[in-house]
Design a protein around this motif. Sequence first.
Motif: not given
Length: 132
Positions: A55-63, A47-50
Amino acid sequence: MSDSSKRSLIALIADLPGQISALVKAEIEQAKVKAIHLGKNAGMGAVFVAVALIFVFFAVGTLVAVIILALALVMPAWLAALIVFVLFILLAAVFGYIALRYFKRLSEEQGPIEGLQKDFRAVKGVGEYERK
């Protein structure tokens, strides 16, 4: 001397199957408890990995947005977005091509049935096989 120390060897041997059975049951119960414990921890970890991956998905979009905005400082914004889009399409094509090559290797490998058939032909002395 206590009563248990006076017991005969035959009586002790007679008790052995019951003690072994109790030991096996206790080991199985311990394995169940351990499996439940591991399952709960693995589930919570998943669950915590998901959540972290969201958050990584949104961080990549922000990048990506930052890259487009940085390029927009030296060229029109539409051109910066188009360049980043083309770059992503090229990267996807390269990785897709590499993946396709790996998938094609799967069909080239000999399956277990073909291997057995080749071995039977070799034992019979027919077909192609290596002689050593």
